[in-house]
Motif scaffolding. Structure first.
Motif, PDB file in Angstrom:
ATOM      1  N   MET A 183       0.881  -1.127   0.071  1.00  0.00           N
ATOM      2  CA  MET A 183      -0.304   0.134   0.459  1.00  0.00           C
ATOM      3  C   MET A 183       0.827   1.109  -0.377  1.00  0.00           C
ATOM      4  SD  MET A 183      -3.198  -0.623   2.258  1.00  0.00           S
ATOM      5  CE  MET A 183      -4.518  -2.371   2.063  1.00  0.00           C
ATOM      6  N   ASN A 184       0.258   2.381  -0.493  1.00  0.00           N
ATOM      7  CA  ASN A 184       0.899   3.321  -0.800  1.00  0.00           C
ATOM      8  C   ASN A 184       1.073   4.597   0.353  1.00  0.00           C
ATOM      9  OD1 ASN A 184       2.443   3.223  -3.277  1.00  0.00           O
ATOM     10  ND2 ASN A 184       0.707   3.605  -4.322  1.00  0.00           N
ATOM     11  N   PHE A 185       1.789   4.971   1.496  1.00  0.00           N
ATOM     12  CA  PHE A 185       1.256   5.837   2.147  1.00  0.00           C
ATOM     13  C   PHE A 185       1.965   7.820   2.184  1.00  0.00           C
ATOM     14  CE2 PHE A 185       1.098   2.036   4.016  1.00  0.00           C
ATOM     15  CZ  PHE A 185       1.161   2.333   5.322  1.00  0.00           C
ATOM     16  N   ALA A 186       1.154   8.141   2.622  1.00  0.00           N
ATOM     17  CA  ALA A 186       1.924   9.279   2.628  1.00  0.00           C
ATOM     18  C   ALA A 186       1.960  10.184   4.027  1.00  0.00           C
ATOM     19  CB  ALA A 186       0.982  10.520   1.854  1.00  0.00           C
ATOM     20  N   ILE A 187       3.060  11.566   4.593  1.00  0.00           N
ATOM     21  CA  ILE A 187       3.592  11.535   5.742  1.00  0.00           C
ATOM     22  C   ILE A 187       2.555  12.978   5.513  1.00  0.00           C
ATOM     23  CG2 ILE A 187       4.691  12.637   7.418  1.00  0.00           C
ATOM     24  CD1 ILE A 187       5.828   9.772   6.831  1.00  0.00           C
ATOM     25  N   VAL A 188       1.916  13.802   6.500  1.00  0.00           N
ATOM     26  CA  VAL A 188       1.732  15.430   6.962  1.00  0.00           C
ATOM     27  C   VAL A 188       2.261  15.948   7.904  1.00  0.00           C
ATOM     28  CG1 VAL A 188       0.202  17.078   6.717  1.00  0.00           C
ATOM     29  CG2 VAL A 188      -0.755  14.768   5.919  1.00  0.00           C
ATOM     30  N   GLY A 189       3.087  16.820   8.152  1.00  0.00           N
ATOM     31  CA  GLY A 189       4.274  16.997   9.057  1.00  0.00           C
ATOM     32  C   GLY A 189       4.972  16.423   9.465  1.00  0.00           C
ATOM     33  N   CYS A 190       6.585  16.927   8.677  1.00  0.00           N
ATOM     34  CA  CYS A 190       7.562  15.974   8.621  1.00  0.00           C
ATOM     35  C   CYS A 190       8.666  16.067   9.703  1.00  0.00           C
ATOM     36  CB  CYS A 190       8.918  16.204   7.367  1.00  0.00           C
ATOM     37  SG  CYS A 190       7.564  15.741   5.918  1.00  0.00           S
ATOM     38  N   GLY A 191       8.523  16.864  11.169  1.00  0.00           N
ATOM     39  CA  GLY A 191       8.410  16.746  12.232  1.00  0.00           C
ATOM     40  C   GLY A 191       9.420  15.795  12.903  1.00  0.00           C
ATOM     41  N   PHE A 192       9.832  15.811  13.807  1.00  0.00           N
ATOM     42  CA  PHE A 192      11.012  14.154  14.829  1.00  0.00           C
ATOM     43  C   PHE A 192       9.864  13.293  14.481  1.00  0.00           C
ATOM     44  CE2 PHE A 192      10.923  11.803  18.077  1.00  0.00           C
ATOM     45  CZ  PHE A 192      12.611  11.835  18.477  1.00  0.00           C
ATOM     46  N   ILE A 193       8.815  12.986  14.898  1.00  0.00           N
ATOM     47  CA  ILE A 193       7.697  11.550  14.788  1.00  0.00           C
ATOM     48  C   ILE A 193       7.677  10.985  13.555  1.00  0.00           C
ATOM     49  CG2 ILE A 193       5.614  12.242  14.658  1.00  0.00           C
ATOM     50  CD1 ILE A 193       7.561  10.131  17.468  1.00  0.00           C
ATOM     51  N   ALA A 194       8.382  11.656  12.679  1.00  0.00           N
ATOM     52  CA  ALA A 194       7.564  11.677  11.099  1.00  0.00           C
ATOM     53  C   ALA A 194       8.897  10.635  10.170  1.00  0.00           C
ATOM     54  CB  ALA A 194       7.755  12.667  10.181  1.00  0.00           C
ATOM     55  N   LYS A 195       9.983  10.300  11.324  1.00  0.00           N
ATOM     56  CA  LYS A 195      11.214   9.891  10.935  1.00  0.00           C
ATOM     57  C   LYS A 195      10.816   8.219  11.536  1.00  0.00           C
ATOM     58  CE  LYS A 195      14.963  13.551  12.380  1.00  0.00           C
ATOM     59  NZ  LYS A 195      15.501  14.036  12.944  1.00  0.00           N
ATOM     60  N   LYS A 196       9.921   7.877  12.480  1.00  0.00           N
ATOM     61  CA  LYS A 196       9.787   6.853  13.059  1.00  0.00           C
ATOM     62  C   LYS A 196       8.383   6.111  11.512  1.00  0.00           C
ATOM     63  CE  LYS A 196      11.132   6.704  17.798  1.00  0.00           C
ATOM     64  NZ  LYS A 196       9.895   6.186  19.285  1.00  0.00           N
ATOM     65  N   HIS A 197       7.592   7.186  11.520  1.00  0.00           N
ATOM     66  CA  HIS A 197       6.629   6.625  10.362  1.00  0.00           C
ATOM     67  C   HIS A 197       7.259   6.527   9.351  1.00  0.00           C
ATOM     68  CE1 HIS A 197       2.905   7.566  12.397  1.00  0.00           C
ATOM     69  NE2 HIS A 197       4.068   8.194  13.024  1.00  0.00           N
ATOM     70  N   ALA A 198       8.066   6.847   8.652  1.00  0.00           N
ATOM     71  CA  ALA A 198       8.979   6.355   7.662  1.00  0.00           C
ATOM     72  C   ALA A 198       9.880   4.875   7.816  1.00  0.00           C
ATOM     73  CB  ALA A 198       9.744   7.918   7.035  1.00  0.00           C
ATOM     74  N   SER A 199      10.558   4.962   8.513  1.00  0.00           N
ATOM     75  CA  SER A 199      11.293   3.808   8.718  1.00  0.00           C
ATOM     76  C   SER A 199      10.258   2.393   8.852  1.00  0.00           C
ATOM     77  CB  SER A 199      12.256   4.229   9.793  1.00  0.00           C
ATOM     78  OG  SER A 199      12.797   2.697  10.837  1.00  0.00           O
ATOM     79  N   ALA A 200       9.470   2.898   9.512  1.00  0.00           N
ATOM     80  CA  ALA A 200       8.252   1.779   9.226  1.00  0.00           C
ATOM     81  C   ALA A 200       7.552   1.327   8.567  1.00  0.00           C
ATOM     82  CB  ALA A 200       7.001   2.103  10.746  1.00  0.00           C
ATOM     83  N   ILE A 201       7.477   2.580   7.744  1.00  0.00           N
ATOM     84  CA  ILE A 201       7.261   1.884   6.239  1.00  0.00           C
ATOM     85  C   ILE A 201       8.494   1.170   5.509  1.00  0.00           C
ATOM     86  CG2 ILE A 201       6.025   3.157   3.927  1.00  0.00           C
ATOM     87  CD1 ILE A 201       5.022   5.168   6.165  1.00  0.00           C
ATOM     88  N   ASP A 202       9.615   1.217   5.478  1.00  0.00           N
ATOM     89  CA  ASP A 202      10.313   0.837   4.694  1.00  0.00           C
ATOM     90  C   ASP A 202      10.682  -0.278   5.386  1.00  0.00           C
ATOM     91  OD1 ASP A 202      12.582   0.915   2.869  1.00  0.00           O
ATOM     92  OD2 ASP A 202      13.700   1.590   4.567  1.00  0.00           O
ATOM     93  N   ASN A 203      10.494  -0.920   6.337  1.00  0.00           N
ATOM     94  CA  ASN A 203      10.684  -1.688   6.720  1.00  0.00           C
ATOM     95  C   ASN A 203       9.561  -2.728   6.503  1.00  0.00           C
ATOM     96  OD1 ASN A 203      13.318  -2.325   7.902  1.00  0.00           O
ATOM     97  ND2 ASN A 203      12.916  -0.338   9.138  1.00  0.00           N
ATOM     98  N   ILE A 204       8.027  -2.352   6.410  1.00  0.00           N
ATOM     99  CA  ILE A 204       7.225  -3.883   5.602  1.00  0.00           C
ATOM    100  C   ILE A 204       6.895  -3.647   4.284  1.00  0.00           C
ATOM    101  CG2 ILE A 204       4.713  -3.824   6.146  1.00  0.00           C
ATOM    102  CD1 ILE A 204       4.684  -1.300   8.363  1.00  0.00           C
ATOM    103  N   ASN A 205       7.011  -5.054   3.874  1.00  0.00           N
ATOM    104  CA  ASN A 205       7.040  -5.414   3.126  1.00  0.00           C
ATOM    105  C   ASN A 205       5.673  -4.831   1.801  1.00  0.00           C
ATOM    106  OD1 ASN A 205       9.604  -6.990   2.716  1.00  0.00           O
ATOM    107  ND2 ASN A 205       8.531  -8.389   3.761  1.00  0.00           N
ATOM    108  N   ASN A 206       5.933  -4.004   0.458  1.00  0.00           N
ATOM    109  CA  ASN A 206       4.372  -4.316  -0.246  1.00  0.00           C
ATOM    110  C   ASN A 206       3.960  -2.613   0.454  1.00  0.00           C
ATOM    111  OD1 ASN A 206       4.739  -6.146  -1.712  1.00  0.00           O
ATOM    112  ND2 ASN A 206       3.738  -7.291  -0.112  1.00  0.00           N
ATOM    113  N   ALA A 207       4.230  -2.277   1.230  1.00  0.00           N
ATOM    114  CA  ALA A 207       4.232  -0.729   2.048  1.00  0.00           C
ATOM    115  C   ALA A 207       5.758   0.253   1.389  1.00  0.00           C
ATOM    116  CB  ALA A 207       4.041  -0.849   3.167  1.00  0.00           C
ATOM    117  N   LYS A 208       5.090   1.616   0.489  1.00  0.00           N
ATOM    118  CA  LYS A 208       6.129   1.927   0.171  1.00  0.00           C
ATOM    119  C   LYS A 208       5.991   3.715   0.875  1.00  0.00           C
ATOM    120  CE  LYS A 208       7.700   4.103  -4.273  1.00  0.00           C
ATOM    121  NZ  LYS A 208       7.942   3.732  -5.794  1.00  0.00           N
ATOM    122  N   LEU A 209       6.451   4.211   0.741  1.00  0.00           N
ATOM    123  CA  LEU A 209       6.022   6.395   1.095  1.00  0.00           C
ATOM    124  C   LEU A 209       5.557   6.834  -0.302  1.00  0.00           C
ATOM    125  CD1 LEU A 209       5.607   8.253   3.047  1.00  0.00           C
ATOM    126  CD2 LEU A 209       7.900   8.776   3.422  1.00  0.00           C
TER     127      LEU A 209
END
Length: 336
Positions: free
Chosen positions: A1-27
């Motif tokens: 599934m395709n993801f987007a992030i709104v708000g690129c502060g500190f916590i967004a890094k955790k979301h991006a890393s999590a998405i990157d570590n999941i198969n078939n998920a993409k930021l």
């Protein structure tokens, strides 16, 4: 599934890393009013940057949007995302008021989108193990519980952004740090019926509280003590939850509530307790909580089920924080 992030502060890094570590998920996209904040996500993940949320939401390839903005902005953004028929992963707290929370939940329901609130501590291995013990009935009737978050967040932390520590967009230690632990307390102890709280702003130059203490009475009759602070010198000291039952006492603790500090349960011999504690000690963090939250909403979308941490769960944790605030402000017990 395709993801987007709104708000690129500190916590967004955790979301991006999590998405990157999941198969078939993409930021695939990020949105922030500051272009420089988006650059790392463009460079590392190839995400398309957007200065306006409305422009990003026109991208029909986006399935799920992670909202990582200051808390006071959650409601209008979540409503806009839901209206665009995108599923939502919403950072805690769900919002700053119950009215905003109800708007978010209503928007998600009316647009038939999934809403997951980020309370990732539920997925910690030690918490999952405690939940299994609790659900087995081994502790018997619950007498009371302790919930402690004695942490350090120095003035530099609050000075990182003008919204930090404000009542409108952030709140204090209860809303920003201890809300995770209050979520766990509700998960174990059930519905509160009465709270009494005191709070203060002792050491940090912020609008909201940096220390709080309170008492909860639950529908079951059980009680709980809550203590939270960001004033501890010089680093995080203790994050713990202790549950006291007629047949056992269990405490999870350490600076970040990752380990069993104490297990004594009727019928649990030394070998069994050793086995439980050693299993946790080998991998106390487990799969990162944000990764678990995001994997879970993918499954919820695919199977048309509810996420593990729903909008209602987020609302319950917020209601408890707001009841603490009201009690401290009025200096009276608050009935639910």
């Amino acid at each position: 599934m395709n993801f987007a992030i709104v708000g690129c502060g500190f916590i967004a890094k955790k979301h991006a890393s999590a998405i990157d570590n999941i198969n078939n998920a993409k930021l695939v996209a990020v949105c922030d009013k500051y272009p420089d904040a988006m650059n790392p996500y463009v460079e590392q993940y190839g995400a398309i940057p957007y200065g306006e949320l409305s422009d990003m939401l026109k991208d029909h390839s986006i399935d799920i949007v992670c909202i990582c903005t200051p808390s006071g902005l959650h409601a209008p953004i979540a409503e806009q995302v839901a209206t665009a028929k995108k599923h939502i992963v919403l950072e805690k707290p769900i919002a700053m008021t119950i009215e905003e929370t109800d708007r978010i939940i209503k928007a998600a329901n009316e647009n038939d989108v999934k809403l997951a609130v980020v309370h990732p501590n539920r997925f910690r291995p030690v918490v999952q193990e405690l939940r299994a013990i609790f659900d087995s009935g081994a502790l018997g009737k619950i007498s009371h519980a302790n919930c402690i978050v004695n942490w350090n967040r120095n003035q530099e932390y609050y000075d990182q952004a003008p919204w930090r520590g404000t009542k409108e967009h952030d709140g204090g230690v209860l809303m920003n740090q201890a809300i995770h632990n209050l979520d766990l307390l509700l998960w174990f102890m059930g519905k509160p019926v009465e709270v009494f709280s005191m709070e203060a702003t002792r050491l940090r130059n912020i609008e909201a509280e940096d220390v709080s203490t309170g008492i909860i009475r639950f529908e079951s009759g059980a009680l709980a003590n809550v203590q939270a602070s960001t004033t501890v010198y010089p680093r995080n000291f203790e994050e713990s939850i202790t549950i006291f039952g007629e047949k056992g006492t269990v405490k999870i603790g350490g600076p970040n509530a990752l380990y069993f500090d104490h297990i004594q349960i009727e019928g649990y011999g030394e070998e069994k307790i050793k086995s439980i504690t050693e299993k946790i000690n080998t991998d106390p963090w487990g799969i990162p909580g944000h990764q678990q939250i995001i994997s879970d909403i993918i499954q919820a979308v695919k199977e048309n089920t509810q996420p593990a941490v729903t909008g209602l769960d987020g609302k319950n944790a917020l209601e408890l924080v707001l009841a603490f605030y009201e009690s401290a402000n009025k200096n009276i017990p608050i009935q639910y």
